[in-house]
Design an enzyme around this catalytic site. Structure first.
Site, mmCIF file in Angstrom:
data_model
loop_
_atom_site.group_PDB
_atom_site.id
_atom_site.type_symbol
_atom_site.label_atom_id
_atom_site.label_comp_id
_atom_site.label_asym_id
_atom_site.label_seq_id
_atom_site.Cartn_x
_atom_site.Cartn_y
_atom_site.Cartn_z
ATOM 1 N N GLU A 77 8.900 -6.883 28.257
ATOM 2 C CA GLU A 77 10.075 -6.677 29.106
ATOM 3 C C GLU A 77 11.356 -6.491 28.286
ATOM 4 O O GLU A 77 12.146 -5.601 28.516
ATOM 5 C CB GLU A 77 10.222 -7.896 30.003
ATOM 6 C CG GLU A 77 11.052 -7.668 31.234
ATOM 7 C CD GLU A 77 11.012 -8.917 32.114
ATOM 8 O OE1 GLU A 77 11.941 -9.102 32.878
ATOM 9 O OE2 GLU A 77 10.039 -9.683 32.005
ATOM 10 N N ASP A 78 11.537 -7.389 27.338
ATOM 11 C CA ASP A 78 12.790 -7.381 26.598
ATOM 12 C C ASP A 78 12.674 -6.679 25.258
ATOM 13 O O ASP A 78 13.644 -6.284 24.671
ATOM 14 C CB ASP A 78 13.271 -8.818 26.378
ATOM 15 C CG ASP A 78 13.540 -9.495 27.709
ATOM 16 O OD1 ASP A 78 14.381 -8.974 28.449
ATOM 17 O OD2 ASP A 78 12.874 -10.495 27.999
#
Ligand code: MN
Length: 572
Positions: A77-78
């Site tokens: 996600e990051d």
């Protein structure tokens, strides 16, 4: 953020293999590397968040792969997209699946307060996850996010708190994680109802302390009596009511704190179910019970599986006091619900487990909670149990999301056309294409749970007959048919064209002059012919025009053209 801390939790209740420990260690290092340099809003390293999430999952005694997935849950996600491939090759398909599930859930934003919507989202969370461990990681993730919510801007605080209050806390409750659900609900409560929270802090604190002191006086009396009856409790402790549930209860009781007998409850944990009932008898021998306040949630568990005996008695100094009695297993279940089941499941076959095994909930209003519970009974082999966790709860339904984050509940096999018609018939009729998760996709695509569906529309477009081949829902089929009928009769009834007959004197350039007048009036010519067979030459011209006023205005202009003698017209 020490690996040892995580390891301690992992090994707390059962011995684990070197292989498993090494696996978690690798995930630990991988996550640290992937998040290197990233900071949270609080300023602390991002890795701390992954660590805390994994620590919570370890406290719930989950398996090594789930803990690894928790460590890695924000890497994709990051971090970079390429990590998802690396996770698969380095940690295997199972961990990759769990990580992907959590990432997918993260995409969902909750924005509406409508009850049905909340229910749909809860269902969708389960449908998307396939594997209940995805939800468990998500809950651990949410727990840490709630703990650090103060670092976010107020707007975001409110949104996340609301989501926690309406989606994750009820979901945790449904999964039997009663204690945990109350905890995250409380964390949300102070952001959603700051005034009420302050009021409670101001007014309840004193009561809490007073009650606690009081119960400290009650405890030895009870302990002594238990001993006389040769019952050795595993523990006796106090449970203070959560602020949010206290507030709900106060609203029902005219904000009168004296009416709340379970503000702080005395909790007795014993070895066996027989002991539970024995303790109940002893308690009632000591102090008379308040009529109608004895609740046997062992014989009749709550729908979420909660088991315990509750009673309110006129206790020391004649004060009404709630006492809860349960076994250690019930206690852990009530705190950690499905996570506890999972932990017990892993220990299945060990003597420790078999000794404590007790019958599970037989009756449940919620079929899917029942299903969760039954897993424990039905699968003797842990491998089977693992597989069963991946059962699609809602095999026959899919849950797609609108760009505004609303959930649309459809039967499996539904297409974007079904999605469009379920929103509104106009959206269906005027649909010309669709974007799924931001990508243009054919209209006969079969939607998957969690797909973000954006319908592309064009004004006054009509449905296409070919949609009937792949539309799944009756609603869509019906609306397509009626849309088609409408457009056919529209074509038949309402003419949109006018045929002009213009009698002329033959001269060079007259045709060009006439069409120039039409074009200048911004009217389309569909067809035009010069006919010279009869005595007078004439022009047959078809224009895309139906409005009476415009027709007359055009006739007026055309009559001014040199050589035009007569004009007649009719609608076609
Ligand atoms: Mn996270």
């Amino acid at each position: 953020m020490d690996f040892k801390e995580l390891l301690n939790e992992f090994q707390k209740k059962s011995s684990r293999s070197e292989k498993e420990i090494e696996f978690i260690k690798r995930a630990f290092e991988f996550s640290k590397m992937a998040h290197a340099g990233q900071k949270r809003k609080s300023g602390e390293p991002y890795f701390n968040h992954s660590f805390e999430t994994a620590l919570k999952v370890a406290q719930w005694q989950l398996d090594y792969q789930t803990i690894a997935a928790a460590l890695l849950h924000d890497v994709v996600e990051d971090g970079e997209e390429t990590y998802s491939e690396r996770i698969k090759s380095e940690f295997g398909a199972e961990v990759a699946f769990l990580v992907e599930g959590v990432t997918k859930l993260g995409r969902l934003k909750y924005r509406t307060q409508e009850e049905k919507q909340a229910e749909n989202i809860r269902k969708m969370l389960l449908a998307i996850s396939h594997d209940i461990r995805v939800i468990i990681i998500k809950l651990a993730d949410r727990y840490h996010n709630m703990k650090t919510l103060r670092f976010l801007p107020p707007q975001k605080q409110k949104r996340i708190a609301l989501e926690t209050y309406e989606i994750y806390a009820p979901l945790a409750y449904r999964l039997g994680m009663t204690g945990f659900a109350g905890e995250i609900e409380d964390l949300a409560f102070r952001y959603l109802y700051p005034k009420e929270y302050q009021w409670l802090l101001g007014n309840v604190q004193e009561h809490f302390e007073e009650r606690q002191k009081y119960l400290e006086r009650v405890e030895p009396v009870l302990r002594k009596s238990l001993k006389e009856n040769s019952i050795e409790p595993l523990k006796i402790d106090f449970r203070a009511k959560h602020y949010s549930s206290l507030y709900k209860k106060l609203l029902r009781n005219d904000m009168n704190l004296d009416q709340i007998y379970d503000l702080v409850a005395l909790r007795v944990v014993v070895e066996t179910i027989e002991d539970c009932y024995a303790v109940l008898g002893i308690v009632h021998n000591l102090w008379p019970p308040l009529p109608g306040r004895i609740k046997d949630y062992i014989a009749l568990p709550k729908p979420n599986g909660y088991r315990s005996l509750h009673t309110t008695v006129f206790c020391v100094d004649n004060k009404p006091t709630e006492i809860q009695i349960r076994t250690l297993e019930m206690h852990e279940e009530a705190e950690n619900g499905i996570a506890a089941h999972w932990a017990y499941e892993q220990k299945k076959g060990t003597k420790d487990y078999l000794d404590r095994k007790t019958s599970f909930v037989e009756k449940s209003e919620l079929a899917w909670v029942q299903q969760l519970k039954n897993w424990q009974k039905d699968f003797l082999d842990p491998e089977d149990f693992l597989k069963s966790l991946k059962i699609d709860f809602f095999r026959d339904r899919i849950f797609a999301i609108t760009p505004r984050g609303e959930v649309v509940d459809l039967p499996a096999g539904a297409t974007p056309v079904d999605f469009a018609y379920s929103i509104h018939s106009t959206v269906g009729d005027e649909c010309v294409g669709v974007k799924i998760n931001g990508k243009i996709t054919p209209l006969d695509y079969q939607l998957q749970s969690g797909d973000m569906v954006e319908i592309l529309m064009q004004k006054s477009k009509k449905p296409s007959e070919s949609w009937l081949r792949f539309a799944k829902t009756d609603q869509a089929k019906r609306k397509i048919k009626s849309g088609l009928k409408e457009s056919r009769s529209f074509m038949q009834k309402k003419s949109t064209r006018t045929e002009f007959r213009i009698v002329i004197l033959d001269r060079i350039g007259i045709l060009k002059d006439i069409t120039a007048v039409v074009s200048r009036s911004r009217i389309n010519i569909a067809n035009v012919n010069l006919i010279k067979t009869s005595g007078f030459p004439n022009i047959k011209m078809v224009c895309e025009l139906s409005e009476k006023r415009k027709i007359e205005s055009l006739v007026f202009k055309l009559k001014k053209v040199e050589g035009v003698r007569e004009i007649s017209y009719r609608s076609i």
